[in-house]
Design a protein around this motif. Sequence first.
Motif, short mmCIF file in Angstrom:
data_model
loop_
_atom_site.label_atom_id
_atom_site.label_comp_id
_atom_site.label_asym_id
_atom_site.label_seq_id
_atom_site.Cartn_x
_atom_site.Cartn_y
_atom_site.Cartn_z
N ASN A 162 -3.77 8.32 9.28
CA ASN A 162 -2.77 7.34 8.93
C ASN A 162 -4.26 6.23 8.15
OD1 ASN A 162 -1.51 4.96 7.15
ND2 ASN A 162 -1.02 6.49 6.06
N VAL A 217 0.27 1.10 6.15
CA VAL A 217 -0.81 1.41 7.31
C VAL A 217 0.63 1.78 8.65
CG1 VAL A 217 -2.92 0.95 7.92
CG2 VAL A 217 -2.23 0.07 6.15
N ALA A 274 -10.91 2.00 1.59
CA ALA A 274 -10.88 0.80 1.91
C ALA A 274 -11.99 -0.09 2.97
CB ALA A 274 -9.29 0.87 3.03
N GLY A 298 1.20 -1.39 -0.22
CA GLY A 298 0.12 0.03 0.27
C GLY A 298 1.08 1.68 0.11
N ASP A 299 2.04 1.31 0.66
CA ASP A 299 2.65 2.41 0.52
C ASP A 299 3.37 2.62 -0.88
OD1 ASP A 299 4.52 0.42 0.22
OD2 ASP A 299 5.83 0.63 2.19
N PRO A 332 -3.60 6.27 -0.13
CA PRO A 332 -4.16 6.86 -0.30
C PRO A 332 -5.29 7.37 -1.42
CG PRO A 332 -4.58 7.43 1.95
CD PRO A 332 -2.87 7.60 1.18
N ILE A 353 -6.04 -3.30 2.60
CA ILE A 353 -4.92 -2.40 2.17
C ILE A 353 -3.06 -3.45 3.42
CG2 ILE A 353 -3.14 -0.23 1.77
CD1 ILE A 353 -5.62 -0.64 0.93
N LEU A 358 -7.66 -3.25 7.20
CA LEU A 358 -6.29 -2.64 6.91
C LEU A 358 -5.51 -3.79 7.83
CD1 LEU A 358 -6.84 0.56 8.03
CD2 LEU A 358 -6.71 0.20 5.95
N ASN A 391 -7.76 8.44 7.02
CA ASN A 391 -7.44 8.02 5.42
C ASN A 391 -6.91 7.07 4.77
OD1 ASN A 391 -6.60 11.02 5.67
ND2 ASN A 391 -4.47 10.54 5.69
N TRP A 392 -7.01 5.83 5.34
CA TRP A 392 -7.37 4.52 3.96
C TRP A 392 -8.92 4.61 4.34
CZ3 TRP A 392 -3.94 3.07 1.21
CH2 TRP A 392 -2.93 3.28 1.46
#
Length: 217
Positions: free
Chosen positions: A169, A163, A178, A137-138, A142, A159, A181, A172-173
Motif C-alpha cells: 500500500n 494509508v 504521492a 484517500g481511501d 492511488p 495522502i 503519507l 502503491n501510493w
Amino acid sequence: MQQLINHIAAHPIVPVFYDDDVERCISVLEASYKGGIRVFEFVHRGVNALENFEVLLAYKKAHFHDLSLGIGTIKTAELAKTYAAIGADFIVSPIVNPAIAEETLAKGKLWIPGCLTPTEIALAESLGAPLVKIFPGDLVGPGFVKSIKPLFPNTKFMITGGVEVEESNVKNWLSAGATALGLGSKLFQNTGANTGAANAADELASRCEKLLSWTKK
C-alpha cells in the motif's frame, strides 16, 4: 518554506495524532521520533489541543531539533493565526479556505489544505499551496493520484486516510505520485498508544521504522 517541503519529502511518513493526556502525547512523539519520524502532525480535535501542542513544541525544541511539528484539523483563519503565532512548523486543514491562506502562505508559513477533487486542488494551487492533502484517500485510491498528477505537475500531494501499514500500500501510493503519507488510527491501532500500554512505545517505534523502510527506493 521550500526547505520544509524538502524535509517532508525526505521523511514522508507523517503520524497524525491527538490525545487529551499530554504525557501520552509526549510518549507518542518520543516513540515516533525513535522510529525515525521527522515530521509529525498533532491535531486540533480536543479541549486540550492548544495547551498540549504548546507543551509538545517546547519538548521538541528541547530534544528533537530536526523534527518538524505541525498542527492539523485547522478550519478557520483565527485558529491558523493562533497556531502560527506559537510556532507550528506547518498548518494542515481538511478544507480549502482562502482566509487561511492569507494567514499562512502569504506570511511564509506552510499551509497544507485538504482536497478531494481536481477543482479543489486547482483552487489550492491558485492560492499558492505547494503541497495539498488528499483526504480521505481511501475514497479515491492511488489510481486517482496517478491520474491527476500530470494535471498538477508543480503540486505535491500528501495522502491522509486510507494509508495502510503494509508495504504494498505504501509503495502503491508513492509510485502513483504521492510525496508524503499521513497515518492516524491505522498507525496507532494495536500498539497501545492510546491506552499507555507498557510496550506501546516499542511497538510504535518499530512500526514507524517499517513504514519508513518501505518508502526507500
